[in-house]
Design an enzyme around this catalytic site. Structure first.
Site, PDB file in Angstrom:
ATOM      1  N   ASN A  11      29.756  32.562  46.269  1.00 22.19           N
ATOM      2  CA  ASN A  11      28.732  31.630  45.203  1.00 22.19           C
ATOM      3  C   ASN A  11      29.719  30.803  43.669  1.00 22.19           C
ATOM      4  OD1 ASN A  11      26.801  30.330  42.798  1.00 22.19           O
ATOM      5  ND2 ASN A  11      25.905  32.803  42.861  1.00 22.19           N
ATOM      6  N   TRP A  12      30.138  30.095  43.589  1.00 19.37           N
ATOM      7  CA  TRP A  12      30.647  29.159  43.004  1.00 19.37           C
ATOM      8  C   TRP A  12      29.926  29.293  41.330  1.00 19.37           C
ATOM      9  CZ3 TRP A  12      33.303  24.571  45.889  1.00 19.37           C
ATOM     10  CH2 TRP A  12      34.776  25.281  46.917  1.00 19.37           C
ATOM     11  N   LYS A  13      29.038  29.470  40.596  1.00 20.38           N
ATOM     12  CA  LYS A  13      28.397  29.148  39.695  1.00 20.38           C
ATOM     13  C   LYS A  13      28.669  27.819  39.606  1.00 20.38           C
ATOM     14  CE  LYS A  13      27.752  34.151  40.149  1.00 20.38           C
ATOM     15  NZ  LYS A  13      28.133  35.163  38.798  1.00 20.38           N
ATOM     16  N   HIS A  96      18.080  34.124  42.435  1.00 21.73           N
ATOM     17  CA  HIS A  96      19.764  34.374  41.857  1.00 21.73           C
ATOM     18  C   HIS A  96      19.435  35.104  40.473  1.00 21.73           C
ATOM     19  CE1 HIS A  96      23.564  35.345  39.812  1.00 21.73           C
ATOM     20  NE2 HIS A  96      23.931  35.681  40.596  1.00 21.73           N
ATOM     21  N   GLU A  98      20.810  35.145  37.413  1.00 27.24           N
ATOM     22  CA  GLU A  98      21.748  34.463  36.053  1.00 27.24           C
ATOM     23  C   GLU A  98      20.231  33.107  35.839  1.00 27.24           C
ATOM     24  OE1 GLU A  98      25.316  33.267  37.938  1.00 27.24           O
ATOM     25  OE2 GLU A  98      25.973  35.525  36.966  1.00 27.24           O
ATOM     26  N   GLU A 168      21.669  42.250  45.550  1.00 27.81           N
ATOM     27  CA  GLU A 168      22.536  42.151  43.730  1.00 27.81           C
ATOM     28  C   GLU A 168      22.187  42.796  42.192  1.00 27.81           C
ATOM     29  OE1 GLU A 168      25.508  37.971  44.133  1.00 27.81           O
ATOM     30  OE2 GLU A 168      23.499  38.134  43.036  1.00 27.81           O
ATOM     31  N   GLY A 174      29.982  40.366  37.823  1.00 24.15           N
ATOM     32  CA  GLY A 174      31.002  39.412  36.933  1.00 24.15           C
ATOM     33  C   GLY A 174      30.944  41.014  35.969  1.00 24.15           C
ATOM     34  N   SER A 215      30.318  42.051  41.865  1.00 21.47           N
ATOM     35  CA  SER A 215      31.573  42.914  42.032  1.00 21.47           C
ATOM     36  C   SER A 215      32.183  42.945  43.127  1.00 21.47           C
ATOM     37  CB  SER A 215      32.097  43.465  40.447  1.00 21.47           C
ATOM     38  OG  SER A 215      31.638  43.536  39.350  1.00 21.47           O
ATOM     39  N   GLY A 236      30.915  36.450  43.877  1.00 17.65           N
ATOM     40  CA  GLY A 236      30.882  35.332  42.875  1.00 17.65           C
ATOM     41  C   GLY A 236      32.267  34.826  42.629  1.00 17.65           C
ATOM     42  N   GLY A 237      32.663  35.707  41.574  1.00 18.14           N
ATOM     43  CA  GLY A 237      34.430  35.906  40.736  1.00 18.14           C
ATOM     44  C   GLY A 237      35.092  34.973  41.730  1.00 18.14           C
TER      45      GLY A 237
HETATM   46  P1  PGA Z   1      30.045  38.223  41.140  1.00 20.29           P
HETATM   47  O1  PGA Z   1      28.695  37.854  41.467  1.00 20.29           O
HETATM   48  O2  PGA Z   1      31.273  39.319  42.347  1.00 20.29           O
HETATM   49  O3  PGA Z   1      31.318  37.710  40.212  1.00 20.29           O
HETATM   50  O4  PGA Z   1      29.977  39.942  40.703  1.00 20.29           O
HETATM   51  C1  PGA Z   1      28.552  38.304  42.369  1.00 20.29           C
HETATM   52  C2  PGA Z   1      27.309  37.403  42.876  1.00 20.29           C
HETATM   53  O5  PGA Z   1      26.454  37.003  40.771  1.00 20.29           O
HETATM   54  O6  PGA Z   1      26.507  36.246  42.704  1.00 20.29           O
END
Ligand code: PGA
Length: 257
Positions: A11-13, A96, A98, A168, A174, A215, A236-237
């Site tokens: 997930n590149w956000k 998600h 967010e 999640e 994050g 994470s 994510g990251g």
């Molecule tokens: P993260 O994000 O790996 O940076 O914690 C995961 C996500 O939001 O899908």
């Protein structure tokens, strides 16, 4: 035991310009584009879907969007509909945390988006998960179960072949503080799969892939992927670095070998 094909979804956000996204997609293609035993999915922003799609064409890597609107078209300024994603994305991330936190994606809206995406034959990565406060109040089971059931209201048995669920925990996203593999396994099994079993029965509950997200990185992915009810990760990251993402895909391939 049902064999579920593992999935590593990035997930590149809201990161990477189209030029940068193209570069990242190319690096990922070179590193893992040949791998067939792990389903690799990358989810860039809408404006990079076309170029990433083109860059990955002919590889095993699939493309996903990060959101979708529920209507086919209309007066919804700034939104993108399921038919518009056809041909650009195989998957779409829905719900998600967010989006739930910053953009008002309620359980009801998540459900409308899931139904719309499935109607147009997009595959859905449905995200669920509790906040830190809910976790500390021991509401995880009840909340996550409610999120799963509400998001899937009206989804037919046969459509569940196109649904992947990502657990999640919001407190792990994050933060560098992943859930332990055991914690993640417990929710994926006793809450997510348990809830699916109640709605759809054993066969479907055992066939749906359940991912963990929050994470994950090259160091903790092996232990997470060794859990019986975890079939992959939503990353994510770490998915923004081709080497880290590739390491996670390769580790997953060896855990499943
Ligand atoms: P993260 O994000 O790996 O940076 O914690 C995961 C996500 O939001 O899908």
């Amino acid at each position: 035991m049902t064999m579920r094909k593992p999935m590593m979804a990035g997930n590149w956000k809201m990161n990477k310009t189209p030029a940068e996204a193209t570069e990242l997609a190319l690096a990922i293609r070179e590193a893992v584009g040949h791998i067939a035993d792990v389903e690799c999915v990358v989810c860039p922003t809408f404006v990079s879907l076309a170029t990433v799609c083109k860059t990955l064409d002919g590889s095993n890597i699939r493309v996903g969007a990060q959101n979708v609107h529920w209507a086919d078209s209309g007066a919804y300024t700034g939104e993108v509909s399921p038919p518009m994603l056809k041909g650009l994305a195989d998957y779409v991330i829905i719900g998600h945390s967010e989006r739930r936190e910053y953009f008002g994606d309620t359980d009801e809206l998540v459900n409308k988006k899931v139904l719309a995406a499935l109607k147009h034959e997009l595959k859905v990565i449905l995200c669920v998960g509790e906040t830190l406060a809910q976790n500390e109040a021991k509401q995880t089971h009840e909340l996550v179960s409610y999120q799963v059931a509400t998001a899937l209201a009206g989804v037919a048995d046969r459509q569940m072949a196109n649904v992947v669920i990502a657990y999640e925990p919001v407190w792990a996203i994050g933060t560098g503080r992943a859930a332990t593999a055991t914690q993640a396994q417990t929710v994926c099994c006793d809450t997510v799969r348990f809830t699916l079993r109640g709605i759809y029965g054993d066969e479907i509950a055992n066939a749906v892939r359940v991912l963990y997200g929050g994470s994950t990185n090259p160091n903790n992915i092996a232990e997470i992927m060794q859990q019986a009810d975890i079939d992959g990760a939503l990353i994510g990251g770490a998915s923004l670095k081709a080497e880290d993402y590739a390491a996670m895909v390769n580790t997953t391939a060896s855990v499943y070998a």
